[in-house]
Design a protein around this motif. Structure first.
Motif, PDB file in Angstrom:
ATOM      1  N   ILE A   1      50.451  49.766  11.041  1.00 25.25           N
ATOM      2  CA  ILE A   1      50.482  49.077   9.746  1.00 25.25           C
ATOM      3  C   ILE A   1      51.867  48.491   9.494  1.00 25.25           C
ATOM      4  N   SER A   2      52.896  49.290   9.779  1.00 24.35           N
ATOM      5  CA  SER A   2      54.259  48.771   9.604  1.00 24.35           C
ATOM      6  C   SER A   2      54.503  47.602  10.544  1.00 24.35           C
ATOM      7  N   PHE A   3      53.994  47.733  11.772  1.00 25.92           N
ATOM      8  CA  PHE A   3      54.109  46.663  12.756  1.00 25.92           C
ATOM      9  C   PHE A   3      53.443  45.391  12.243  1.00 25.92           C
ATOM     10  N   LEU A   4      52.256  45.544  11.664  1.00 20.89           N
ATOM     11  CA  LEU A   4      51.494  44.394  11.170  1.00 20.89           C
ATOM     12  C   LEU A   4      52.254  43.673  10.065  1.00 20.89           C
ATOM     13  N   VAL A   5      52.766  44.435   9.100  1.00 23.22           N
ATOM     14  CA  VAL A   5      53.495  43.834   7.987  1.00 23.22           C
ATOM     15  C   VAL A   5      54.769  43.144   8.476  1.00 23.22           C
TER      16      VAL A   5
END
Length: 316
Positions: A234-238
């Motif tokens: 999720i952090s990667f996506l953002v």
């Protein structure tokens, strides 16, 4: 004066982010190398993360050099910088897509036949996926070596910069055509990454709902592992959505986007997003986290002891 101080602060912040990112990615690469030297074999996950860290090193090193030497309008230098930026940023996205797909196939619990076959074969496919990602990134950066940047740069009067350096080797490929090609190469891995991340989130959400229905009072260790993975993704996506948008805005011809702050803010985002996620990778990876915590603990008793101990408490 305000412009001078604003540009100076912007340069210092971007350079600091790049230096921090370089240090963190060097740390990840060193740990990966030590694991390989000990086991004579690198796990697939570490292999992907090592490739990702290498591409980030190239990206942040190029951004750092470009920040230090901004204002250099020598055509050959601009072409090399542009090719390296495209190579590293595209490689980052492709390696990110590989990491996301690897997590999705290994962790997700879908029972479709093709998905189960992929789960069995993904380990053997990782080296080929990484090699293919590197080749695609190299191919996408080649056109920038022969690109005509005269429509991309602007002087103080907001008109196109002409070839005043005496460089006779003018590119013969339109920058607009290369930019559209670059946008395509950047979008494809982002779509793969988004799709695999969405599938993994859906699988973990379904698993969480099942755990709630069958709650026994004990914490499921696999759920914790899944939660760490999904936090990373999720952090990667953002972060990559932010980085993707910033890189596209940086690539838009300057004569069409005249804001000085646009360049400073986008450069900052491109520098800081890989650094933040590299730090998050350390926090969410047990091996990297324990090694990093051991290094901090070994610094006890020195002048940075209060800072070190507080940081150890944070990462715990």
């Amino acid at each position: 004066v305000d412009t001078f101080f604003g540009d100076t602060i912007s340069m210092v912040v971007i350079m600091t982010c790049c230096v921090v990112g370089i240090i963190v990615n060097v740390f990840i690469l060193v740990i990966g190398y030590l694991d390989w030297a000990t086991r004579k074999k690198l796990p697939n996950c570490y292999m992907i993360v090592s490739c990702l860290s290498s591409s980030r090193l190239l990206l942040q090193g190029t951004v750092l050099y470009s920040t230090l030497c901004q204002g250099t309008h020598h055509w050959n230098v601009l072409r090399v910088q542009s090719a390296l930026l495209v190579l590293s940023s595209t490689a980052c996205l492709w390696f990110a897509a590989c990491l996301s797909a690897f997590y999705c196939v290994k962790i997700a619990t879908f029972t479709q036949r093709h998905f189960l076959l992929m789960k069995l074969r993904i380990s053997g496919m990782v080296p080929y996926l990484l090699l293919g990602s590197m080749l695609v990134s190299l191919i996408s950066s080649v056109p920038f070596i022969w690109t005509d940047f005269s429509v991309h740069l602007c002087n103080s009067t907001r008109s196109s910069v002409k070839n005043t350096t005496g460089d006779s080797t003018v590119g013969n490929i339109s920058y607009f055509k290369v930019f559209i090609l670059y946008l395509t190469w950047m979008t494809i891995p982002l779509l793969f990454f988004t799709a695999s991340s969405t599938l993994l989130i859906a699988s973990l959400w379904r698993h969480t709902k099942q755990m709630r229905r069958n709650m026994t009072g004990f914490k499921d260790l696999s759920t914790q592992v899944h939660s760490n993975a999904i936090k990373t993704l999720i952090s990667f996506l953002v972060l990559y959505f932010c980085s993707f948008v910033a890189e596209i805005l940086l690539g838009i011809p300057s004569c069409l986007a005249k804001s000085r702050w646009k360049h400073s803010i986008c450069s900052f985002i491109v520098a800081v997003c890989p650094s933040i996620h590299s730090i998050l990778l350390i926090f969410f990876n047990v091996r990297l986290k324990q090694t990093f915590k051991g290094i901090l603990l070994s610094m006890r008793g020195r002048i940075l002891s209060p800072f070190v101990l507080s940081f150890v408490l944070i990462i715990n």
